[in-house]
Design an enzyme around this catalytic site. Sequence first.
Site, PDB file in Angstrom:
ATOM      1  N   GLU A 184      -1.186  -2.264 -11.214  1.00 38.38           N
ATOM      2  CA  GLU A 184       0.105  -2.101 -11.588  1.00 38.38           C
ATOM      3  C   GLU A 184       0.612  -3.050 -12.552  1.00 38.38           C
ATOM      4  O   GLU A 184       0.097  -4.396 -12.392  1.00 38.38           O
ATOM      5  CB  GLU A 184       0.849  -2.131 -10.263  1.00 38.38           C
ATOM      6  CG  GLU A 184       0.955  -1.138  -9.317  1.00 38.38           C
ATOM      7  CD  GLU A 184       1.246  -1.303  -8.058  1.00 38.38           C
ATOM      8  OE1 GLU A 184       1.974  -2.325  -7.743  1.00 38.38           O
ATOM      9  OE2 GLU A 184       0.851  -0.661  -7.063  1.00 38.38           O
ATOM     10  N   LEU A 229       0.778  -1.289   0.011  1.00 38.26           N
ATOM     11  CA  LEU A 229       0.129   0.044   0.011  1.00 38.26           C
ATOM     12  C   LEU A 229       0.899   1.239  -0.223  1.00 38.26           C
ATOM     13  O   LEU A 229       1.051   2.008   1.133  1.00 38.26           O
ATOM     14  CB  LEU A 229      -0.994  -0.117   1.112  1.00 38.26           C
ATOM     15  CG  LEU A 229      -2.160  -1.020   0.913  1.00 38.26           C
ATOM     16  CD1 LEU A 229      -3.333  -0.762   2.165  1.00 38.26           C
ATOM     17  CD2 LEU A 229      -3.180  -0.270  -0.223  1.00 38.26           C
ATOM     18  N   HIS A 230       1.514   1.359  -1.154  1.00 36.48           N
ATOM     19  CA  HIS A 230       2.251   2.765  -1.147  1.00 36.48           C
ATOM     20  C   HIS A 230       1.254   3.853  -1.775  1.00 36.48           C
ATOM     21  O   HIS A 230       0.128   3.703  -1.753  1.00 36.48           O
ATOM     22  CB  HIS A 230       3.418   2.614  -2.335  1.00 36.48           C
ATOM     23  CG  HIS A 230       2.942   2.082  -3.440  1.00 36.48           C
ATOM     24  ND1 HIS A 230       3.051   3.033  -4.906  1.00 36.48           N
ATOM     25  CD2 HIS A 230       2.460   0.984  -4.160  1.00 36.48           C
ATOM     26  CE1 HIS A 230       2.623   2.540  -5.651  1.00 36.48           C
ATOM     27  NE2 HIS A 230       2.136   1.165  -5.256  1.00 36.48           N
ATOM     28  N   ALA A 231       1.849   5.035  -1.817  1.00 40.89           N
ATOM     29  CA  ALA A 231       0.893   6.327  -2.224  1.00 40.89           C
ATOM     30  C   ALA A 231       0.135   6.160  -3.402  1.00 40.89           C
ATOM     31  O   ALA A 231      -0.992   6.519  -3.102  1.00 40.89           O
ATOM     32  CB  ALA A 231       1.939   7.353  -2.433  1.00 40.89           C
TER      33      ALA A 231
END
Lengths: 577, 89
Positions: free
Chosen positions: B87, B14-16
């Site tokens: 992604e 859970l990155h930006a």
Amino acid sequence: MSLALTGLGVTSGIAIGQVHRLTPGELSIPEYHLGDDAVGSELDRLHKAFGRGEKFLADLLARMSKEITETARDLLEAHRLILRDPMLIEGTAERIRSKRINAEWALVQQADQLQAEFRRMGDEYLALRREDLEQAVGLVRRELAEQPALFVSTQIPHRLEATIVVAAELGPAEMTVLAQRKVAGLVTEHGGPWSHAAILARSLEIPMLVGVHHALDLLDEGEAVILDGHYGAVLAGADESLFAHYREKREASQRRRIELRRYLGRPSVTRDGQAFSLLGNADLLPDFERCREVGVKAIGLMRTEYLYLDDALPDEDTQYRAYRAAVEAMQGRPITIRTLDAGGDKLPAILGFTKGPNPALGLRGLRLSLSLGELFVQQIRAILRASVHGPVEILLPMLTRRDEIRQARNIIDRCREELRAEGMAVDPELPIGGMIETPAAAIDVDHLAGELDFLSIGTNDLIQYVLAIDRSDELVNYLYDPTHPAVLFLLQRIQQAGARHGCPVTVCGELAGDERTARLLLGLGLTRLSMPPAALPAIKKSLLEASAADCQQIVREWLDSSQNSAEQGLLERLSPE
Amino acid sequence: MISRPLTLSNRLGLHARAASKLVQTTARFDSAAWLSHGDKRVNAKSIMGVLLLGAPCGSELIAEFDGEDEAQALEALEALVNDRFGEEQ
């Protein structure tokens, strides 16, 4: 009274216009307690301020033209989400209710607490960037203050064609609005030539000066000024004859640009039949479009430093998207992507290295990448993934030793294998080249060429290292001389080594894009030149009209003779008239 | 009120950018939304809350929704997570 302020020109353009000063003004944070009956109206004031801030960003995003970078768009989207964040809004409201304090005070407390929580997380990769929260909260504070409510929208006039904007610094939101409103020129007190704002200005060909100390104090609102990017100066209080001179200069350069366009369609062959190739240097998407417009066959240098300018490091996917967009923009024409060339004066703070005693001789270029481990792997993976969408070459900066090439190749091979295991067909023959920009690499070029698929000469660094001259040092920069025999000797040596090893040699430093020196390179047999797209038309004309044999003859005589200080310099002898 | 465990399988956790997409998804629905990771439980409509979970790849999360459109909301979130937030891998 006339006044000349100096700074660093980001582009060589000229702008004439009236000063408009962008001064955000320091906001003080009022702190007071509320009476019981005031809490309700304070909460209302808070929610309205958040709402207006959010609406401002939504409008800005909606109006944003496609030329604005993905980075700027992502930043603004992130700020928008922060302004809708219940932890921030509800947390602030709760402070107003329980502590009976005003909205500004509560907001700052809540933001500070959240910043502290992010700091405690310790994982900067997953954390929110400090400045994003600061900037978003800043918008709300301005709304609460009902002060120049929104810096960007209300302070920037709608028509800027004859306006030169002066500011302390410019962020992505301001740059977006300024570019859309076709600002004539930009002057900032801070920021270097590799800041986001500068890269964007270069890409959009907006004349800009950075590092102009005290510009806000010294330039008056509405004052007519001349911005000369070439000399890095803003001229205020100039007399009418100087304005006339600059207007003429600006018009002449516009006329010349139009005139030069007719050379673009011609085959790239000198008057005496020597073929040459002109390639483009590019950072941001608009650069790639410009490169296509001037008909480049390939991108000789895509720099990647801009991806690392932020407070947070770019992840693999962010990089992959940037590279892929570039590949797609070039529609099948090859792109040479240079791996991170940070260090020296441009070491991103985020990497957490302190500057060594002499940054120019320190941890920079490929040395830095090899010491970064996983970060370098991410960049290589991103480049390899993008290469599936079109032809890509990898360029390694700041080489001094063969084993650096081997280490980098090992990492590239490993990434390729990993990606293949993940089901991605990465070209096993993807060319890997090296920058020849240190004396060590230039002298040992035969060995390096044996391990590389192509060579690229970074003339700026090479000349600086060979002559031991820092061009930004005013005490010695008069000694900076690209025609110094030591420089020419090394350039010739690199060219010959490339020819022996079947390694194409590209020149991608400033010498390639400078009319005064492009023929010098031709005379040395260097016929692949990579340059900013704006420089290409003039270089093309100069080389089309040159005789390669004559240039070679002149350079050879110059190298053979001991009269390097002869009355007529080498560059004058090579120039058309 | 419904809840379901979800596993983060995108490479970066859970990155930006992933957090932004997650919040943009949960915010489309009226139902209240929470996300838990370990002993942390946050409002799933809060970008900062989601980031503060600090959930890396492979994390087990529990998503909870409460409201009229809770079923649709859960479905949308599950689709996003299973799609690895769009992604490319």
